[in-house]
Motif scaffolding. Sequence first.
Motif, mmCIF file in Angstrom:
data_model
loop_
_atom_site.group_PDB
_atom_site.id
_atom_site.type_symbol
_atom_site.label_atom_id
_atom_site.label_comp_id
_atom_site.label_asym_id
_atom_site.label_seq_id
_atom_site.Cartn_x
_atom_site.Cartn_y
_atom_site.Cartn_z
ATOM 1 N N LEU A 175 0.841 -1.193 0.000
ATOM 2 C CA LEU A 175 0.000 0.000 0.000
ATOM 3 C C LEU A 175 0.877 1.243 0.000
ATOM 4 N N THR A 224 0.868 5.617 1.086
ATOM 5 C CA THR A 224 0.257 6.825 1.627
ATOM 6 C C THR A 224 1.268 7.952 1.466
ATOM 7 N N THR A 267 -4.472 5.697 -0.865
ATOM 8 C CA THR A 267 -5.795 5.857 -0.267
ATOM 9 C C THR A 267 -6.690 6.722 -1.154
ATOM 10 N N ARG A 268 -7.900 6.253 -1.378
ATOM 11 C CA ARG A 268 -8.860 6.948 -2.237
ATOM 12 C C ARG A 268 -9.303 8.272 -1.618
ATOM 13 N N GLN A 275 -2.027 -0.047 10.404
ATOM 14 C CA GLN A 275 -1.797 -0.036 8.962
ATOM 15 C C GLN A 275 -1.365 -1.392 8.421
ATOM 16 N N THR A 280 -5.436 -0.353 7.065
ATOM 17 C CA THR A 280 -6.210 0.841 7.405
ATOM 18 C C THR A 280 -5.338 2.085 7.307
ATOM 19 N N SER A 281 -5.948 3.253 7.485
ATOM 20 C CA SER A 281 -5.219 4.517 7.534
ATOM 21 C C SER A 281 -5.735 5.303 8.726
ATOM 22 N N GLU A 319 -7.097 -1.030 -1.008
ATOM 23 C CA GLU A 319 -6.542 0.297 -0.807
ATOM 24 C C GLU A 319 -6.702 0.638 0.672
ATOM 25 N N PRO A 320 -5.927 1.588 1.192
ATOM 26 C CA PRO A 320 -6.025 1.907 2.621
ATOM 27 C C PRO A 320 -7.465 2.242 3.024
ATOM 28 N N TYR A 321 -7.960 1.535 4.023
ATOM 29 C CA TYR A 321 -9.347 1.690 4.488
ATOM 30 C C TYR A 321 -9.477 2.935 5.352
ATOM 31 N N ARG A 322 -10.528 3.683 5.109
ATOM 32 C CA ARG A 322 -10.824 4.844 5.940
ATOM 33 C C ARG A 322 -12.266 4.753 6.418
#
Length: 612
Positions: free
Chosen positions: A195, A197, A278-279, A374, A378-379, A428-431
């Motif tokens: 991933l 960031t 991250t989207r 992470q 996650t983010s 992708e990094p989860y938010r």
Amino acid sequence: MDIYDVIVVGAGHAGCEAAMAAARLGAKTAMLTLNPDHIAQMSCNPAIGGIAKGQVVREIDALGGFQGIVTEAAAIQFRMLNRTKGPAVWSPRAQCDKSAYQRGWKLLLEQTPGIDILQCEATAFLMEDGEIKGVTNQFDDKIYGRSVVLTTGTFLCGKLHYGMKNFPGGRAGDFPAAHLSDALRNQLGLTLGRLKTGTPPRILKKSIDFASLQQQDSEIASEEFSFWSKDLHPELPRAVRRNLPCHMLYTTDETAKIVHENLHLSPMYSGIIRGIGTRYCPSFEDKIVRFPQHPRHLLFLEPEGAETDEYYLNGFSSSLPVEVQKKMVHSLPGLENAVISRYAYAIEYDYIPPSQMEKTLRNKRYHNLFTAGQINGTSGYEEAAAQGLIAGLNAARCAAGKEPVFPGRDSSYIGVMIDDLTTKEIVEPYRLFTSRAEYRLTLRQDNADVRLCEFAWQNGLLPEEKYQQFKERNDEFQTLLTACRERRYRGKPLLTTMKLMKEDVHAELPFPAELLPEWDPSKRAAQEVLIEACYDGYLQREEKEISRRENLENMVIPQDFDYNALPGLCNEARQKLLKQRPVTLGQASRIDGVTPIDVALIQVALKRSERK
């Protein structure tokens, strides 16, 4: 041989809460960190909270965690976001003094009995008969433990990107964890992903023309993050100045032009970066490419602390070369002569796709391995801290021979997040967002203690002193709420009439005051009752829906359930069910690609097996 109950690898926001949770349960805990002076480092924006994230911080606090307490001590600006909307989506956010926050966490951990902070790098696992018995470090020390919690953040084979140049690192100024990824793959046989960031540049205050910017002042905070008395932790370092302003500005046409002219130098667009970004927190060049219809973008200049003159340029994350970054910054109003003290960069790192873990944050293959933050895809500081708390709780329970536990998605945003991680495909990094919850009227920031304190106390996370404070507050609230439901004015319950007050506790009561002598606008119970009045009918509807869904959540699917033997199950559903191995029928119903018909087929098969 000295054996720890819990070994926590990493000392970021997840690691801090994991170690504290384990210690609260009486577990002898080792925390391994590459640099003890960087414990709880705020690598990106020095802020805690925000949309959905603020709710999570309050849930951490209700569960006996410390992120909210440390944040209050270090806060230099507080705001309650979404005030113009309904209270279900109000979200607290605090800008922090990053130094005070980091020092507060370090002191808290050092003073907590049962926690040993060890400066070293975990390089491999100690294995016996296929079971994890601890870890080794770069000094060849053998550190034995009954449970291991991995909270490695962005350090697993971390690589920093500044245009075409890249360097190994867990973040700027810190070297990466270079060996643990190999151990996860080769020793444990786990699948890893990649991933990405990033972070924006930092600007020196004396080079900023503030006259060109719009000032955003702090709110006068009547409430903050923590539910508990402020005198419980008087030793924490505190920000020396409070209520510092932030400033707003917009990008220009020139900024976008500079980006377009230099996209070929972006490692993200030239294919050098393999990790998926991250989207919901994209780099600035990604914003320019994906949203060409927007002529300008809002940015925030936020102070890094009360005792530093560095400013964080929020919304301006980039991986472009440093010379391009200078041009971009100088194209912004008020920053024509700005001095960049720290360049922006992108970072890519390894993670463990969370389909390999249970809802307890325990690895499916190894009963005493837990992951948080992470490394789970996650983010965000808040998501990491929440996972760390649950992982630390369950690692301590595992070490004591107890079964792990977890909060449900109907009782917390933490439960929503963990359930999403274990049912959705994380690419992708989860938010976390409030919109991810089915019951967000119930999962408000103001009632996190009502939802979670009982769970925390029953599982040893909440000390007696805090539990008694909660009981006193909750009894007061429940008594007032009952009175408002039972007493009537002009044929209607007082609670129904109180909707006219629109959550303003200082508004005049819409009925004779003698009908409710217990009313005291200065008490928290009054605000809570007004919020209940606002959503009363909807909350009752949500409560019925939660009860209905409990039937699915309580229907356990055996881990050896044979989906291949179930005729009528669509191929996509079968493949995803075999991969995820959901624990309950409710969890199965939330997997992408599993239809209501598939759920009904599984339910019938489970009922048949019960009758045999």
